[in-house]
Design a protein around this motif. Structure first.
Motif, short mmCIF file in Angstrom:
data_model
loop_
_atom_site.label_atom_id
_atom_site.label_comp_id
_atom_site.label_asym_id
_atom_site.label_seq_id
_atom_site.Cartn_x
_atom_site.Cartn_y
_atom_site.Cartn_z
N ILE A 113 0.86 -1.18 0.00
CA ILE A 113 0.00 0.00 0.00
C ILE A 113 0.90 1.23 0.00
CG2 ILE A 113 -1.66 1.35 1.33
CD1 ILE A 113 -2.93 -1.25 2.23
N ALA A 114 0.72 2.09 -1.02
CA ALA A 114 1.54 3.28 -1.16
C ALA A 114 0.66 4.52 -1.05
CB ALA A 114 2.26 3.26 -2.51
N MET A 115 1.18 5.55 -0.38
CA MET A 115 0.41 6.77 -0.17
C MET A 115 1.20 7.99 -0.61
SD MET A 115 -1.59 6.42 3.47
CE MET A 115 -0.11 6.19 4.45
N VAL A 147 -2.38 0.63 -4.69
CA VAL A 147 -1.88 -0.70 -4.36
C VAL A 147 -0.89 -1.07 -5.46
CG1 VAL A 147 -2.43 -3.14 -4.07
CG2 VAL A 147 -3.99 -1.40 -3.17
N ILE A 148 0.34 -1.39 -5.07
CA ILE A 148 1.38 -1.70 -6.04
C ILE A 148 1.96 -3.08 -5.76
CG2 ILE A 148 1.95 0.74 -6.37
CD1 ILE A 148 4.37 0.34 -4.58
N ASP A 149 2.69 -3.63 -6.75
CA ASP A 149 3.40 -4.88 -6.51
C ASP A 149 4.86 -4.55 -6.17
OD1 ASP A 149 4.75 -4.36 -8.89
OD2 ASP A 149 3.73 -5.93 -10.03
N VAL A 159 1.48 -0.33 -10.58
CA VAL A 159 0.22 0.02 -9.92
C VAL A 159 -0.85 -1.02 -10.28
CG1 VAL A 159 -1.61 1.72 -9.68
CG2 VAL A 159 0.77 2.47 -9.88
N LEU A 160 -1.36 -1.69 -9.25
CA LEU A 160 -2.42 -2.70 -9.44
C LEU A 160 -3.79 -2.08 -9.27
CD1 LEU A 160 -0.78 -5.60 -7.41
CD2 LEU A 160 -0.60 -5.15 -9.86
N ASP A 165 -11.03 -6.74 -4.96
CA ASP A 165 -9.96 -7.70 -5.21
C ASP A 165 -8.72 -6.95 -5.69
OD1 ASP A 165 -10.33 -7.06 -7.89
OD2 ASP A 165 -11.23 -8.98 -8.43
N GLN A 166 -7.69 -7.71 -6.13
CA GLN A 166 -6.41 -7.10 -6.49
C GLN A 166 -6.47 -6.27 -7.77
OE1 GLN A 166 -7.26 -10.20 -6.77
NE2 GLN A 166 -6.14 -11.32 -8.35
#
Length: 549
Positions: free
Chosen positions: A208-210, A231-233, A238-239, A272-273
């Protein structure tokens, strides 16, 4: 790059090959002498020259000493941060936080303002504090320092500070180990970037990136509608790209599902993702999934009750419990009733009690046993509800590799016991202190209450243990931070963080201002960046665990 660490003993319980610790460690009163020579770079602790790259000087009758020099001489592992923009220095040492605001000439210890003599100032890139202030700072940090302990010799232009402290006497079986090796360069899955202001590894390869809004200061961790969430991997791809400032709260629930609260808090839903909404949440609360079930809670007739939903949000066990824990080994600890009438037991995934609610409190199952508390004390039950270890202990941790820490009742002794209740090793006597399990129940921290320097006051001294006995704080921190074979460590020479293995060998060279534990093969790291205009920013990145290649 070498520095001293105490050895972290193996937790394998080999009877007869390691010493037994049965006595309360002795407490010593130690006086350290700090000596500062004005007009030089000479600052000594117990006649040992300390690192200092700028001169000590006099101003308005006060000896001016660099903050970093004094604090690192006092506490080797102190974390010191300087906010250039706000001109505020922060020092973190365990539970103690000291903040020094240069422009306001204000010093606080754990949020409480203390008296300030003279004026702080910056010089040659260093923050200087009048030496006279150290009496108030150290007394607020639970040391005993009087005016007589700070002496100025005008003839020799020398200031001397004597500081008394309580410490545990060294135990012979604690061996020394040198943290050595340069380590290798980090392997970046996502290169360092200023794109985000905060990144959290939430597991299963998700992060989780902010990015904070304009009104949020750099370095302040926050959450809410002023944040832009992604949400990133592990590579930074970026997912899920949520619309800017549309999310108040974002949490990972496990099982590739995320819990979202809208910015105005009017909507709660699970995605979901890919960001696809799987179900809306008609309840006030939801916890992470465990074994395909998640705890949900809501107000029912004026009180909070809890039940369980499946991966599609279907209510599988109705809201009926006053407390509910995640499922573990197929069953979950739940409570009925409130306060003194509360009783705890265990249910299966149909909501049927497999162990009747007759206990005051319950822990989760681990290695086939769960901790339960009765009016007599703490013991352990098996999955059939049978008492395996009688409830005769004051407290205990969860079982790890067949053993656990247990603290006896009246005698307040810390023992290692096996999964049949057999006492294997006495670790220490707690007496008037307290003991708590740490490091995923692999370690124990004991706080002893000892007579203070004055003979009237009392001070608290902490000693750390693994399952073989006493270990140093450095070894405790190393083991507590260990995950996937590596632990974040701070190198006080380079003033950066890297990663070492369980033997103390540096695996990833110190190159970060913040380093998080590894999880699912990756760790989040941060580095401060100096701008050309003198301001600072933060870069965040994601590195791969080199041991898992």
């Amino acid at each position: 790059m070498k520095k001293g660490f105490c050895i972290l003993l193996s937790s394998a319980l080999l009877m007869g090959t390691v010493p037994v610790y049965g006595d309360t460690p002795k407490v010593e009163q130690v006086t350290h002498t700090y000596r500062a020579e004005v007009g030089t770079k000479n600052f000594y602790k117990d006649d040992v020259l300390q690192p200092l790259d700028t001169e000590i000087y006099l101003k308005d009758g006060y000896v001016m000493l660099p903050v970093r020099t004094f604090f690192t001489a006092m506490w080797e592992d102190a974390i010191i941060d300087w906010n250039q923009e706000k001109r505020i220095a922060s020092v973190l040492q365990g539970p103690i936080v000291v903040t020094m605001n240069v422009d306001e000439n204000e010093i606080q210890v754990n949020g409480k303002e203390i008296p300030v003599s003279g004026k702080m100032e910056t010089k040659e890139g260093r923050l200087f504090v009048p030496l006279r202030n150290w009496k108030h700072i150290l007394n607020a940090c639970h040391y005993s320092v009087t005016d007589e302990d700070i002496v100025w010799n005008s003839t020799q232009q020398e200031a001397v500070v004597k500081i008394k402290e309580s410490k545990l006497a060294e135990q012979e079986a604690v061996e020394e180990l040198v943290l050595s090796g340069e380590g290798q360069a980090p392997s970046y899955a996502m290169e360092m970037t200023e794109r985000y202001d905060f990144i959290e590894n939430v597991g299963d390869g998700y992060f989780i990136a902010m990015k904070y809004g304009k009104d949020v200061p750099v370095g302040v961790i926050t959450a809410g509608p002023e944040c832009d969430y992604d949400v990133i991997d592990s590579t930074g791809k970026v997912l899920i790209d949520f619309p800017a400032y549309s999310v108040f709260q974002l949490e990972y629930l496990g099982e590739d599902l995320f819990y979202v609260t809208s910015a105005d808090r009017s909507e709660k839903y699970v995605v979901d993702q890919t960001g696809k909404t799987m179900f809306t949440l008609p309840y006030d609360r939801i916890l992470a999934y465990s074994e395909g079930m998640a705890v949900v809670g809501d107000l029912v007739n004026g009180e909070y009750l809890y039940g369980y939903v499946d991966l599609k949000g279907n209510l599988q066990i109705p809201l009926q419990f006053t407390k509910a824990e995640p499922f573990s080994e197929g069953i979950a600890a739940v409570s009925l009733g409130k306060l003194a009438d509360k009783k705890c037991g265990f249910v299966d995934k149909k909501g049927d009690f497999v162990i009747e609610p007759v206990y005051r409190s319950c822990g989760s199952f681990q290695e086939g046993l769960a901790m339960v508390r009765t009016s007599e004390g703490v013991g352990f039950v098996n999955r059939q509800g049978g008492i395996v270890i009688s409830p005769v202990y004051r407290s205990a941790s969860n079982f790890v590799n067949g053993t656990t820490f247990a603290v006896t009742g009246e005698s307040n002794e810390v023992w290692i016991i096996d999964d049949m209740g057999k006492k294997l090793r006495k670790i220490t006597d707690v007496k008037d202190g307290s003991a708590s399990a740490e490091g995923n129940d692999r370690l124990m921290q004991v706080e002893y209450v000892v007579e203070g320097v004055s003979g009237v006051d009392h001070t608290h001294v902490v000693q750390n243990y693994d399952k073989n006995g006493a270990i140093s704080k450095a070894a405790f921190d190393l083991e507590k931070g260990m995950s996937e074979g590596l632990a974040p460590v701070y190198d006080d020479t380079q003033e950066m963080m890297g990663y070492a293995d369980e033997t103390g060998k540096m695996i990833i060279t110190p190159s970060f201002t913040k380093a998080e534990p590894f999880r699912d093969g990756y760790a989040v790291v941060k580095r401060l960046v100096e701008k050309s205009d003198g301001s600072r920013d933060e870069e965040w990145g994601i590195i791969a665990n080199p041991l898992l290649k």
